[in-house]
Design an enzyme around this catalytic site. Structure first.
Site, mmCIF file in Angstrom:
data_model
loop_
_atom_site.group_PDB
_atom_site.id
_atom_site.type_symbol
_atom_site.label_atom_id
_atom_site.label_comp_id
_atom_site.label_asym_id
_atom_site.label_seq_id
_atom_site.Cartn_x
_atom_site.Cartn_y
_atom_site.Cartn_z
ATOM 1 N N GLY A 230 23.837 -69.149 32.030
ATOM 2 C CA GLY A 230 24.623 -69.881 31.022
ATOM 3 C C GLY A 230 24.445 -71.285 30.828
ATOM 4 C CD GLN B 111 31.010 -64.877 27.868
ATOM 5 O OE1 GLN B 111 30.101 -64.364 28.704
ATOM 6 N NE2 GLN B 111 32.206 -65.465 27.968
ATOM 7 N NE ARG B 112 27.903 -66.249 31.936
ATOM 8 C CZ ARG B 112 28.290 -65.021 32.138
ATOM 9 N NH1 ARG B 112 28.420 -63.987 31.257
ATOM 10 N NH2 ARG B 112 27.609 -64.558 33.398
ATOM 11 C CE LYS C 218 20.369 -63.530 33.820
ATOM 12 N NZ LYS C 218 21.393 -64.269 34.516
ATOM 13 C CB CYS D 166 30.421 -66.414 35.561
ATOM 14 S SG CYS D 166 30.333 -68.230 35.502
ATOM 15 C CB CYS E 184 26.011 -89.281 53.034
ATOM 16 S SG CYS E 184 25.204 -87.860 52.264
ATOM 17 C CB CYS F 299 21.449 -89.863 50.841
ATOM 18 S SG CYS F 299 23.305 -90.645 50.710
#
Length: 258
Positions: free
Chosen positions: A44, A75-76, A89, A191, A248, A251
């Site tokens: 999508g 549909q998307r 795909k 989804c 973090c 990073c």
């Protein structure tokens, strides 16, 4: 300063509406034409990303996706068609993009990419765009792009809500994905279980494609340190700022702007 080969007469015509923009001009279009981009996901979000990057003349698109086209995708996932159901795909997307712009080199990576695969296929790229619904793949792409010092454009959409942001690891002030989501993890929400509005992924994917072109051509202000969200219920857009986290684990050891 990097010198790029001149655009051909055909390219000057094809990309003339970009070249007319003073923010892009000939040099920006040359940068786009000479770029290599890895797009993770041909679904999508990947559909508008791939379509617009190919149409814009990105020199090489590496398309990574291990899935086959299913009827529920149509549909998307507008890079595919009914005739593509059951095919890879990557193959379906490459066929569509080849018809759209035969000047774009297309590399089909018909497999899901783990951290090792991402490291391999991102090598030599100018940019990575990720359009999967997997938190793990975003963390992996974040770590890989950080090590390689290249930008990463992320997006997500579920239900009626979407978001997009960019990380530019050429800049020492850029946060990373783990700064934004230090405790993120995959859930059952997807989804296939929660649904998603078709045009919503187009909206978010188009934002991602815009971010990619800005980063490649070198114009505008990308969404570095900013999370752009959209609610399709009322079409409200919001922008949230975030910064590098000093603690973090991904990073924190990078150089930091004074």
């Amino acid at each position: 300063m990097t010198t790029f080969p001149d655009l051909t007469d055909d390219e000057l015509l094809r990309y003339s509406r970009h070249i007319l923009l003073p923010q892009i001009d000939v040099l920006g279009q040359q940068r786009i034409r000479n770029a290599t981009v890895l797009v993770v996901g041909a679904g999508g979000l990947g559909s508008p990303i791939l379509l617009y990057l190919a149409a814009a003349g990105v020199g090489e698109l590496r398309i990574a996706d291990g899935d086959r086209v299913d009827e529920t995708n149509l549909q998307r996932q507008i890079v595919h068609s009914t005739a593509s159901v059951g095919t890879a795909k990557t193959e379906s997307a490459a066929a569509t993009l080849q018809r759209l712009n035969p000047h774009c080199r297309l590399v089909e990576i018909d497999q899901p990419l783990d951290a090792t695969g991402l490291e391999h296929w991102a090598e030599g790229c100018d940019l990575v765009v990720i359009g999967t619904d997997s938190f793990a793949s975003r963390y992996d792409a974040n770590a890989v792009c950080l090590r390689l010092g290249i930008p990463l454009v992320c997006g997500a959409a579920i239900g009626l809500n979407g978001q997009a942001t960019s990380f530019d690891f050429r800049r020492d002030d850029s946060p990373c994905f783990a700064c934004l989501y230090p405790d993120g993890e995959d859930t059952e929400l997807s989804c296939s279980t929660a649904g998603v509005l078709g045009p919503l992924v187009g909206m978010v994917g188009t934002v991602q494609a815009t971010e990619a072109l800005k980063l490649l051509a070198g114009f505008g202000e990308p969404l570095v340190g900013q999370l752009l969200t959209v609610d399709a219920t009322d079409l409200s857009w919001n922008r949230f700022r975030f910064a590098r986290r000093p603690d973090c684990p991904v990073c924190a050891s990078r150089p930091r702007t004074a």
